[in-house]
Design a protein around this motif. Structure first.
Motif, mmCIF file in Angstrom:
data_model
loop_
_atom_site.group_PDB
_atom_site.id
_atom_site.type_symbol
_atom_site.label_atom_id
_atom_site.label_comp_id
_atom_site.label_asym_id
_atom_site.label_seq_id
_atom_site.Cartn_x
_atom_site.Cartn_y
_atom_site.Cartn_z
ATOM 1 N N PHE A 270 -6.593 -0.566 -4.788
ATOM 2 C CA PHE A 270 -5.545 -1.280 -4.080
ATOM 3 C C PHE A 270 -5.523 -2.748 -4.505
ATOM 4 O O PHE A 270 -6.570 -3.373 -4.662
ATOM 5 N N VAL A 271 -4.333 -3.287 -4.675
ATOM 6 C CA VAL A 271 -4.168 -4.699 -5.023
ATOM 7 C C VAL A 271 -3.503 -5.475 -3.881
ATOM 8 O O VAL A 271 -4.030 -6.468 -3.404
ATOM 9 N N SER A 272 -2.337 -4.993 -3.441
ATOM 10 C CA SER A 272 -1.592 -5.725 -2.431
ATOM 11 C C SER A 272 -0.538 -4.824 -1.816
ATOM 12 O O SER A 272 -0.120 -3.847 -2.430
ATOM 13 N N THR B 232 6.361 0.622 3.888
ATOM 14 C CA THR B 232 5.405 -0.235 3.204
ATOM 15 C C THR B 232 5.440 0.052 1.705
ATOM 16 O O THR B 232 5.546 1.206 1.300
ATOM 17 N N MET B 233 5.364 -1.014 0.938
ATOM 18 C CA MET B 233 5.245 -0.857 -0.510
ATOM 19 C C MET B 233 4.015 -1.601 -0.974
ATOM 20 O O MET B 233 3.632 -2.615 -0.371
ATOM 21 N N ALA B 234 3.406 -1.110 -2.040
ATOM 22 C CA ALA B 234 2.130 -1.662 -2.473
ATOM 23 C C ALA B 234 2.013 -1.629 -3.984
ATOM 24 O O ALA B 234 2.757 -0.931 -4.678
ATOM 25 N N TRP B 235 1.044 -2.397 -4.444
ATOM 26 C CA TRP B 235 0.641 -2.373 -5.850
ATOM 27 C C TRP B 235 -0.807 -1.898 -5.923
ATOM 28 O O TRP B 235 -1.649 -2.370 -5.153
ATOM 29 N N ALA C 171 3.802 1.644 -5.414
ATOM 30 C CA ALA C 171 3.780 2.816 -4.544
ATOM 31 C C ALA C 171 4.503 2.508 -3.240
ATOM 32 O O ALA C 171 4.533 1.361 -2.810
ATOM 33 N N GLY C 172 5.059 3.553 -2.637
ATOM 34 C CA GLY C 172 5.737 3.380 -1.359
ATOM 35 C C GLY C 172 5.374 4.484 -0.383
ATOM 36 O O GLY C 172 5.025 5.596 -0.790
ATOM 37 N N ARG C 173 5.412 4.149 0.889
ATOM 38 C CA ARG C 173 5.206 5.172 1.916
ATOM 39 C C ARG C 173 6.252 4.989 3.002
ATOM 40 O O ARG C 173 6.672 3.876 3.276
#
Length: 117
Positions: free
Chosen positions: A45-47, A31-34, A95-97
């Motif tokens: 958290f944005v998305s 998963t990657m996020a902004w 960001a990534g997990r």
């Protein structure tokens, strides 16, 4: 070396658009996020997007205005931001997990987004 590199921030007038990019290298992510952090506020958290399925999620404050997407060939995640508001101003972090849940363990350096009224 695991690395996330953001780009695309800048200064824009309210109602305008920007597209952020996050290029990933050194590892694949589940998963990657902004996220974003406004001056004097906590990071929020944005998305997010699940890399394999393309499933997306959004904060209520950006639903209908922001769109997250990914390009598998380029190993890059994008955040298209439309109808920007002054309250969208902040530093945007990619960001990534590695796993489907849990904390994000890899972060980019951030890119500044400023929306003028």
């Amino acid at each position: 070396q695991v690395q996330l590199v953001e780009s695309g921030g800048g200064l824009v007038q309210a109602g305008g658009s920007l597209r952020l990019s996050c290029a990933a290298s050194g590892r694949t992510f589940n998963t990657m996020a902004w996220f974003r952090q406004a001056p004097g506020k906590e990071r929020e958290f944005v998305s997010a997007i699940r890399w394999s399925e393309g499933t997306t999620s959004y904060a209520d404050s950006v639903k209908g205005r922001f769109t997250i997407s990914r390009d598998n060939a380029k190993n890059t995640v994008y955040l298209q931001m439309n109808s920007l508001k002054p309250e969208d101003t902040g530093i945007y972090y990619c960001a990534g997990r590695r796993f489907i849940s849990g904390s994000y363990d890899t972060w980019g350096q951030g890119t500044q987004v400023t929306v003028s009224s």
